[in-house]
Design a protein around this motif. Structure first.
Motif, PDB file in Angstrom:
ATOM      1  N   ILE A   7       0.840  -1.205   0.000  1.00  0.00           N
ATOM      2  CA  ILE A   7       0.000   0.000   0.000  1.00  0.00           C
ATOM      3  C   ILE A   7       0.875   1.254   0.000  1.00  0.00           C
ATOM      4  N   LEU A   8       1.890   1.287   0.874  1.00  0.00           N
ATOM      5  CA  LEU A   8       2.784   2.443   0.934  1.00  0.00           C
ATOM      6  C   LEU A   8       3.524   2.644  -0.381  1.00  0.00           C
ATOM      7  N   ALA A   9       4.036   1.537  -0.947  1.00  0.00           N
ATOM      8  CA  ALA A   9       4.803   1.635  -2.191  1.00  0.00           C
ATOM      9  C   ALA A   9       3.916   2.116  -3.347  1.00  0.00           C
ATOM     10  N   ASN A  10       2.688   1.617  -3.426  1.00  0.00           N
ATOM     11  CA  ASN A  10       1.792   2.021  -4.515  1.00  0.00           C
ATOM     12  C   ASN A  10       1.471   3.516  -4.426  1.00  0.00           C
ATOM     13  N   ASN A  11       1.245   4.021  -3.216  1.00  0.00           N
ATOM     14  CA  ASN A  11       0.995   5.449  -3.060  1.00  0.00           C
ATOM     15  C   ASN A  11       2.225   6.262  -3.442  1.00  0.00           C
ATOM     16  N   ALA A  12       3.405   5.756  -3.134  1.00  0.00           N
ATOM     17  CA  ALA A  12       4.630   6.474  -3.491  1.00  0.00           C
ATOM     18  C   ALA A  12       4.810   6.537  -5.002  1.00  0.00           C
ATOM     19  N   ARG A  13       4.507   5.435  -5.682  1.00  0.00           N
ATOM     20  CA  ARG A  13       4.668   5.401  -7.147  1.00  0.00           C
ATOM     21  C   ARG A  13       3.706   6.358  -7.853  1.00  0.00           C
ATOM     22  N   GLU A  14       2.654   6.756  -7.184  1.00  0.00           N
ATOM     23  CA  GLU A  14       1.721   7.712  -7.780  1.00  0.00           C
ATOM     24  C   GLU A  14       2.219   9.144  -7.667  1.00  0.00           C
ATOM     25  N   GLY A  15       3.426   9.354  -7.153  1.00  0.00           N
ATOM     26  CA  GLY A  15       4.032  10.675  -7.096  1.00  0.00           C
ATOM     27  C   GLY A  15       3.579  11.517  -5.928  1.00  0.00           C
ATOM     28  N   LYS A  16       3.044  10.896  -4.885  1.00  0.00           N
ATOM     29  CA  LYS A  16       2.548  11.648  -3.741  1.00  0.00           C
ATOM     30  C   LYS A  16       3.699  12.044  -2.810  1.00  0.00           C
ATOM     31  N   SER A  17       3.443  13.097  -2.033  1.00  0.00           N
ATOM     32  CA  SER A  17       4.424  13.528  -1.034  1.00  0.00           C
ATOM     33  C   SER A  17       4.389  12.552   0.143  1.00  0.00           C
ATOM     34  N   PRO A  18       5.442  12.567   1.003  1.00  0.00           N
ATOM     35  CA  PRO A  18       5.448  11.660   2.164  1.00  0.00           C
ATOM     36  C   PRO A  18       4.216  11.794   3.038  1.00  0.00           C
ATOM     37  N   ALA A  19       3.777  13.040   3.329  1.00  0.00           N
ATOM     38  CA  ALA A  19       2.592  13.210   4.173  1.00  0.00           C
ATOM     39  C   ALA A  19       1.361  12.612   3.503  1.00  0.00           C
ATOM     40  N   LYS A  20       1.232  12.836   2.189  1.00  0.00           N
ATOM     41  CA  LYS A  20       0.082  12.294   1.457  1.00  0.00           C
ATOM     42  C   LYS A  20       0.160  10.773   1.392  1.00  0.00           C
ATOM     43  N   ILE A  21       1.356  10.226   1.275  1.00  0.00           N
ATOM     44  CA  ILE A  21       1.524   8.763   1.271  1.00  0.00           C
ATOM     45  C   ILE A  21       0.968   8.172   2.555  1.00  0.00           C
ATOM     46  N   LEU A  22       1.327   8.784   3.706  1.00  0.00           N
ATOM     47  CA  LEU A  22       0.849   8.274   4.993  1.00  0.00           C
ATOM     48  C   LEU A  22      -0.654   8.453   5.135  1.00  0.00           C
ATOM     49  N   THR A  23      -1.184   9.603   4.730  1.00  0.00           N
ATOM     50  CA  THR A  23      -2.615   9.868   4.871  1.00  0.00           C
ATOM     51  C   THR A  23      -3.434   8.878   4.057  1.00  0.00           C
ATOM     52  N   ASP A  24      -3.076   8.701   2.791  1.00  0.00           N
ATOM     53  CA  ASP A  24      -3.847   7.794   1.925  1.00  0.00           C
ATOM     54  C   ASP A  24      -3.622   6.338   2.297  1.00  0.00           C
ATOM     55  N   SER A  25      -2.424   5.991   2.751  1.00  0.00           N
ATOM     56  CA  SER A  25      -2.159   4.616   3.175  1.00  0.00           C
ATOM     57  C   SER A  25      -2.970   4.266   4.409  1.00  0.00           C
ATOM     58  N   ASN A  26      -3.086   5.216   5.353  1.00  0.00           N
ATOM     59  CA  ASN A  26      -3.887   4.982   6.553  1.00  0.00           C
ATOM     60  C   ASN A  26      -5.337   4.673   6.184  1.00  0.00           C
ATOM     61  N   THR A  27      -5.891   5.423   5.212  1.00  0.00           N
ATOM     62  CA  THR A  27      -7.269   5.190   4.763  1.00  0.00           C
ATOM     63  C   THR A  27      -7.403   3.800   4.149  1.00  0.00           C
ATOM     64  N   ALA A  28      -6.445   3.418   3.292  1.00  0.00           N
ATOM     65  CA  ALA A  28      -6.511   2.114   2.632  1.00  0.00           C
ATOM     66  C   ALA A  28      -6.357   0.965   3.629  1.00  0.00           C
ATOM     67  N   ILE A  29      -5.486   1.132   4.609  1.00  0.00           N
ATOM     68  CA  ILE A  29      -5.253   0.074   5.609  1.00  0.00           C
ATOM     69  C   ILE A  29      -6.495  -0.136   6.461  1.00  0.00           C
ATOM     70  N   LEU A  30      -7.156   0.962   6.869  1.00  0.00           N
ATOM     71  CA  LEU A  30      -8.350   0.843   7.703  1.00  0.00           C
ATOM     72  C   LEU A  30      -9.461   0.081   6.997  1.00  0.00           C
ATOM     73  N   MET A  31      -9.505   0.163   5.682  1.00  0.00           N
ATOM     74  CA  MET A  31     -10.547  -0.544   4.923  1.00  0.00           C
ATOM     75  C   MET A  31     -10.325  -2.060   4.944  1.00  0.00           C
ATOM     76  N   GLN A  32      -9.094  -2.512   5.243  1.00  0.00           N
ATOM     77  CA  GLN A  32      -8.767  -3.937   5.181  1.00  0.00           C
ATOM     78  C   GLN A  32      -8.229  -4.461   6.513  1.00  0.00           C
ATOM     79  N   ASN A  33      -8.498  -3.749   7.608  1.00  0.00           N
ATOM     80  CA  ASN A  33      -7.862  -4.081   8.881  1.00  0.00           C
ATOM     81  C   ASN A  33      -8.898  -4.524   9.909  1.00  0.00           C
ATOM     82  N   LYS A  34      -9.536  -5.660   9.662  1.00  0.00           N
ATOM     83  CA  LYS A  34     -10.537  -6.162  10.596  1.00  0.00           C
ATOM     84  C   LYS A  34      -9.915  -6.679  11.884  1.00  0.00           C
TER      85      LYS A  34
END
Length: 589
Positions: free
Chosen positions: A425-452
């Motif tokens: 998840i982190l690597a995919n967000n990084a490859r989209e050209g996002k900044s470090p803060a945006k990588i963490l923000t969007d990764s947190n959202t994606a992880i919560l969707m799959q973190n039962k």
């Protein structure tokens, strides 16, 4: 099962009463003790059997002569007892790599052809396999001592193994101090001298009363030579304390011995038939059936035979119990086989999971060998077969590089699976050209969707602009990086900490920018480094980590990581690693 309630004692009671009545009228109470020589002879036979059994265990190793020389010459290099789990896996690899059937089958020539590390591992494992044999013999037969010694010359011996000390209750034994030489005078050891001068393959015995551990006690010493190739002279020694039985074998009335013998003979003839029919015959048949079972393992046939025992006493119940025991052994053997298969399957899956995880974490740093602008090196050592820590790096383009390190909550398979998910998840967000803060923000959202399972992780992520040295970074509850500026020392970077990933929705993360100068280094790590503990439960801590970094501050990233790992290992010593240990170092040239 049949009811077999009558007691052997009840059946034999009239005959026993008759025997004691006759002996009581004639002599009263008669004390009859065994002869001292017979007692010593019996003890010698037992000790010889023990020594032969231990010698057989030693000579099972084809490379025994090589092992003896190695133990003698490299005693100070051996790590005993060491990490048995790690050594076991190393032994398995050794056997597989060289296609050896077992440790016993390795010949001296094969042992000599092994690498120095393989030789040490092989010698240590053989030593640790043989050690319990000595302790088991010592404990099982209540020996005062049992040792294995190499005769260096007429004045010195080199001890290899030693059983548990007399009076010690715990099982497992103690190691001799390998490398220690004991004083030895062969002229004061006639039994040992006779053994080496004789060509007979038997144990030699002598009695002593001057051992160092006790005074006024008599000891029986038994020696058995262990044949090995080469010029080595080695033997086993068993020591048994003889209680003062000679005084108890008093002048029992010799005049009544003949009378007792006659009376006992008459009574024996009378009760012989009863003993044979009620005891000997059923017992003989039971022993025969059990012997057949040991050879054939035919449970159904042996159980049917045991049911033919008609004795209506304890022997009848013994036959029933043996029948139940054999049936239970059959069930246990099948269950044990099933469990062994299941254990092997689990171990295989764990090994495969470890290889998969290792392949997912970048491990090839050769791309940095020819670069003049930067250098990078990382390592990850899981606490179990697989772990939850990871680091990652890759080039986004020719001038930008993505770097991340993370620590997942928990250990083992669950943490490893969550690690693989979050790494991608982190690597995919990084490859989209996002900044470090945006990588963490969007990764947190994606992880919560799959973190039962409500797992979480701490992350430090950064993007380096190689041409300028501009390092943009964001921290989600991770350990503070250590920064080395040109001409200075490593110091902790007081960066801003955000919330860990995978816990709260809608969390926003901030980022910081620092300018790396020529020669700057940044070192990131997981809490397994600073929270490593020693036997006193004291943590390694950031101060010791910074001291280790500053000792080799001018060296390459790989040497920096090696120094920190060596410092952690020296600090914890034999304490078991309880958390994953992950480090990454970047040098901006």
């Amino acid at each position: 099962m049949k009811k077999r309630n009558k007691k052997i004692v009840k059946q034999a009671l009239p005959w026993i009463a008759c025997l004691f009545l006759i002996t009581a009228i004639v002599n009263g109470i008669c004390i009859y003790s065994s002869n001292s020589k017979n007692y010593v002879a019996s003890t010698c036979r037992t000790m010889q059997a023990i020594l032969v059994q231990v010698r057989n265990s030693l000579t099972e190793y084809k490379s025994l002569s090589w092992l003896l020389n190695y133990w003698q010459d490299h005693s100070d290099e051996m790590d005993l007892p060491g990490d048995r789990l790690n050594r076991s896996s190393q032994i398995q690899r050794l056997l597989l790599d060289h296609e050896y059937e077992s440790l016993y089958s390795i010949t001296p020539e094969q042992a000599e052809s092994l690498s120095e590390e393989e030789q040490r591992i092989f010698a240590e494992e053989c030593y640790l396999l043989l050690m319990p044999e000595f302790s088991s013999m010592k404990y099982s037969f209540n020996l005062t001592e049992i040792t294995f010694e190499i005769v260096l010359d007429d004045t010195n011996i080199f001890p290899l193994f030693q059983g548990i000390q007399e009076g010690e209750k715990s099982f497992g034994g103690n190691f001799c101090a390998l490398g220690e030489v004991w004083p030895f005078d062969i002229n004061e050891q006639p039994g040992i001298r006779e053994m080496y001068e004789s060509k007979e393959d038997k144990a030699f015995f002598e009695e002593k009363s001057s051992l160092a551990d006790a005074e006024n006690r008599e000891y029986l010493m038994g020696y058995l030579q262990v044949p090995v190739d080469g010029n080595l002279k080695c033997h086993l020694t068993a020591i048994q304390r003889i209680t003062n039985i000679r005084k108890s074998i008093v002048d029992s009335a010799r005049s009544i011995e003949l009378i007792n013998a006659v009376l006992l003979f008459i009574c024996a003839v009378i009760i012989l038939h009863m003993i044979y029919s009620k005891i000997i015959d059923p017992l003989t048949r039971i022993m025969s059936f059990l012997s057949d079972y040991a050879k054939t393992k035919n449970t159904k046939d042996i159980v049917q035979k045991l049911l033919t025992i008609e004795a209506d006493n304890e022997l009848g119940r013994l036959a029933d119990d043996c029948s139940d025991m054999i049936t239970g052994i059959e069930r246990y053997s099948k269950e044990k086989q099933r469990m062994l298969i299941e254990t092997e399957r689990i171990n295989t899956e764990l090994e495969l999971a470890a290889r998969i995880q290792k392949d997912m974490i970048p491990g090839d740093f050769s791309a940095f060998n020819d670069r003049t602008d930067l250098d990078l090196y990382g390592s990850m050592t899981p606490a179990k077969s697989v772990g939850g820590d990871f680091y990652d790096f890759f080039f986004l383009d020719e001038d930008h590089m993505y770097i991340a390190i993370a620590d997942v909550s928990g250990k083992g398979i669950p943490a490893a699976m969550f690690m693989m998910l979050t790494k991608n998840i982190l690597a995919n967000n990084a490859r989209e050209g996002k900044s470090p803060a945006k990588i963490l923000t969007d990764s947190n959202t994606a992880i919560l969707m799959q973190n039962k399972e409500l797992m979480f992780l701490t992350v430090w992520v950064a993007i380096l602009e190689i041409s300028t040295g501009k390092l943009t970074m964001a921290n989600a509850g991770h350990e503070r990086p250590a920064l080395l500026k040109t001409g200075g020392e490593f110091e902790l970077l007081n960066d801003k900490h955000g919330y860990v990933l995978g816990v709260r929705k809608g969390k926003q993360y901030t980022e910081e920018v620092i300018e790396l100068e020529k020669g700057s280094k940044i070192f990131v790590y997981t809490d397994g480094v600073v929270e490593a503990i020693d036997s006193e439960k004291e943590q390694f801590g950031t101060d010791r980590m910074l001291e280790a970094l500053n000792r080799v501050a001018k060296e390459s990233p790989k040497q920096l990581l090696d120094e920190v790992r060596s410092s952690v290992d020296a600090f914890v010593e034999e304490e078991e690693q309880f958390d994953d240990l992950t480090m990454l170092c970047l040098e901006y040239k």
